[in-house]
Scaffold this motif. Structure first.
Motif, PDB file in Angstrom:
ATOM      1  N   GLU A 135      13.676  -3.617  -8.329  1.00  0.00           N
ATOM      2  CA  GLU A 135      12.412  -5.290  -8.522  1.00  0.00           C
ATOM      3  C   GLU A 135      11.699  -4.431  -9.148  1.00  0.00           C
ATOM      4  N   SER A 153       6.068 -10.095  -6.837  1.00  0.00           N
ATOM      5  CA  SER A 153       6.632  -9.141  -5.548  1.00  0.00           C
ATOM      6  C   SER A 153       5.600  -9.290  -4.713  1.00  0.00           C
ATOM      7  N   PRO A 171       7.725 -10.897  -0.986  1.00  0.00           N
ATOM      8  CA  PRO A 171       8.073  -8.561  -0.558  1.00  0.00           C
ATOM      9  C   PRO A 171       9.194  -7.810  -0.446  1.00  0.00           C
ATOM     10  N   PHE A 214      11.550  -6.442  -2.672  1.00  0.00           N
ATOM     11  CA  PHE A 214      11.054  -4.915  -3.477  1.00  0.00           C
ATOM     12  C   PHE A 214      11.481  -3.929  -2.245  1.00  0.00           C
ATOM     13  N   SER A 255      -0.112  -3.563  -4.337  1.00  0.00           N
ATOM     14  CA  SER A 255       0.499  -4.855  -4.481  1.00  0.00           C
ATOM     15  C   SER A 255       1.945  -3.902  -4.153  1.00  0.00           C
ATOM     16  N   PRO A 256       2.683  -5.345  -3.725  1.00  0.00           N
ATOM     17  CA  PRO A 256       4.123  -5.281  -2.644  1.00  0.00           C
ATOM     18  C   PRO A 256       4.896  -3.945  -3.256  1.00  0.00           C
ATOM     19  N   TYR A 257       4.835  -4.956  -5.214  1.00  0.00           N
ATOM     20  CA  TYR A 257       5.613  -3.437  -5.396  1.00  0.00           C
ATOM     21  C   TYR A 257       5.287  -2.364  -5.261  1.00  0.00           C
ATOM     22  N   SER A 284       6.535  -0.383  -2.600  1.00  0.00           N
ATOM     23  CA  SER A 284       7.290  -0.076  -1.935  1.00  0.00           C
ATOM     24  C   SER A 284       7.804   1.521  -2.975  1.00  0.00           C
TER      25      SER A 284
END
Ligand code: NAD
Ligand code: TYD
Length: 339
Positions: free
Chosen positions: A84, A90, A94, A97, A151-153, A156
């Protein structure tokens, strides 16, 4: 060499499949892709009948599917693009991800350990270095910087990188990681800055620039990224991280104005909208390591790359217009509706 390319129906993965089949006639590629909203089989149409290519629809986090495929195909190399990939998504959600980007990487590495491979290459991002201030143009991301995330992206992707290095140290898995700056070029999903702005400009729609538009990204033409990964697979050292980027920093506003100029549309289409939460200020790669170790340098200058990209979007309207119907409209209204 037989490669498993995950996420090959997405933007960079598809460009990588094309690049490898063109550059290495002796290679065979199996693409494993779940065909999420970002994966598009139409993109892979030109290689679907190539006897050196096989497409398999499947989820990298699905252990049974992945192990079955490894047992069947006996891969030499895995290149993991599947992810993702959109920061804004995200922030909204989230969970997926973490599943795809972290657990998916774990499942692939477990299968790689079980069946044996000569290389597991993780396609990483420069976003795992956090961001740099706007007023320190002397600072760049180097491979020895600590991994962090905004960020959550990026969290991850950072987690996946840590897991990849842990599998190398603990189990001796022969891994490499590349961390590339922002890519642009053909087949990029029109949720990302450059294709979104091209599509909106062509439709005389507002161009939504987050915050002040002063945030800086380091843009690299996608084929230069593919060539760098190929070099790492062939000549890179196991256990190493390689940053990929071409010293091509631009503010978002500069990028948007360049697009408008090239498609002959007025700057009045630019609309400043609410900022992205946690918005990273500046990304800038120091590519000295990959240049010195592998002789890599970017070949496409931004002026040429952006022109080629705009031409590609002009010539392939049906590719992105198909994508921008249906679910995409729902996404767009949710993300931009009351920003
Ligand atoms: P993309 O979103 O265009 O494509 C992702 C692909 O992965 C899609 O084809 C999708 O169907 C597939 N996929 C998603 N979840 C999956 C799953 N569970 N199982 C199998 N396939 C799945 O992304 P992209 O821009 O091509 O990025 C590819 C990789 O490169 C990502 O790992 C991303 O983090 C990394 N990267 C991207 C950039 C960039 O600028 N786009 C820069 C640096 C690194
Ligand atoms: P994006 O293409 O999402 O890549 P990333 O967040 O991974 O760098 O965004 C690039 C930059 O453009 C980022 O600073 C956010 C900004 N941006 C906008 O200003 N408007 C938009 O509609 C989008 C999608 C991005």
């Amino acid at each position: 060499m037989k490669l498993l390319v995950t996420g090959g129906a997405g933007f960079i993965g598809a460009n990588f499949v094309f690049y490898m089949l063109k550059t290495h006639p002796e290679d065979e590629i199996v693409c494993l892709d779940a065909l999420t909203y970002a994966g598009n089989l139409e993109t892979l149409e030109p290689v679907m009948d190539d006897p050196r290519f096989r497409f398999v629809k499947g989820d990298v986090a699905d252990r049974e599917t992945v192990f079955r495929l490894f047992a069947e195909e006996k891969f030499d190399v895995v290149v993991n693009f599947a992810a993702e990939s959109h920061v804004d998504r995200s922030i909204e959600d989230p969970g997926i991800f973490l599943r795809t980007n972290i657990l998916g990487t774990q499942v692939l590495m477990d299968a790689a350990r079980e069946y044996g491979i000569t290389r597991f290459h993780q396609v990483g991002t420069d976003e795992v270095y956090g961001d740099l201030p706007l007023d320190r143009p002397d600072l760049f991301f180097t491979e020895d910087m600590p991994v962090t995330a905004s960020s959550p992206y990026s969290a991850s992707k950072a987690s996946a990188d840590l897991l990849v290095m842990a599998y190398h140290r603990t189990y001796g898995l022969p891994v490499t990681i590349s961390r590339c700056s922002n890519n642009y070029g053909p087949y990029q999903f029109p949720e990302k800055l450059i294709p979104l702005m091209i599509a909106n400009a062509l439709a005389d729609k507002p161009l939504p620039v987050y915050g002040t538009g002063e945030n800086v990204r380091d843009w690299l033409y996608v084929e230069d990224h593919c060539r760098a990964i190929d070099l790492i697979l062939r000549d890179g050292s196991v256990g190493e991280v390689y940053n990929i980027g071409g010293h091509n920093e631009k503010s978002n506003l500069q990028v948007v104005k360049t697009i408008l100029k090239q498609v002959g549309k007025p700057e009045s289409l630019i609309t400043f909208v609410g900022d992205r939460k946690g918005h990273d200020l500046r990304y800038a790669i120091d590519p000295t390591k990959i240049h010195e170790a592998l002789g890599w340098l970017p070949e496409t200058k931004f002026d040429d790359g952006i022109r080629q990209t705009i031409d590609w979007y002009l010539q392939h309207e049906s590719w992105w217009k198909n994508i921008m119907s249906g679910d995409y409209q729902e996404y767009y209204d949710k993300m931009y509706g009351n920003r």
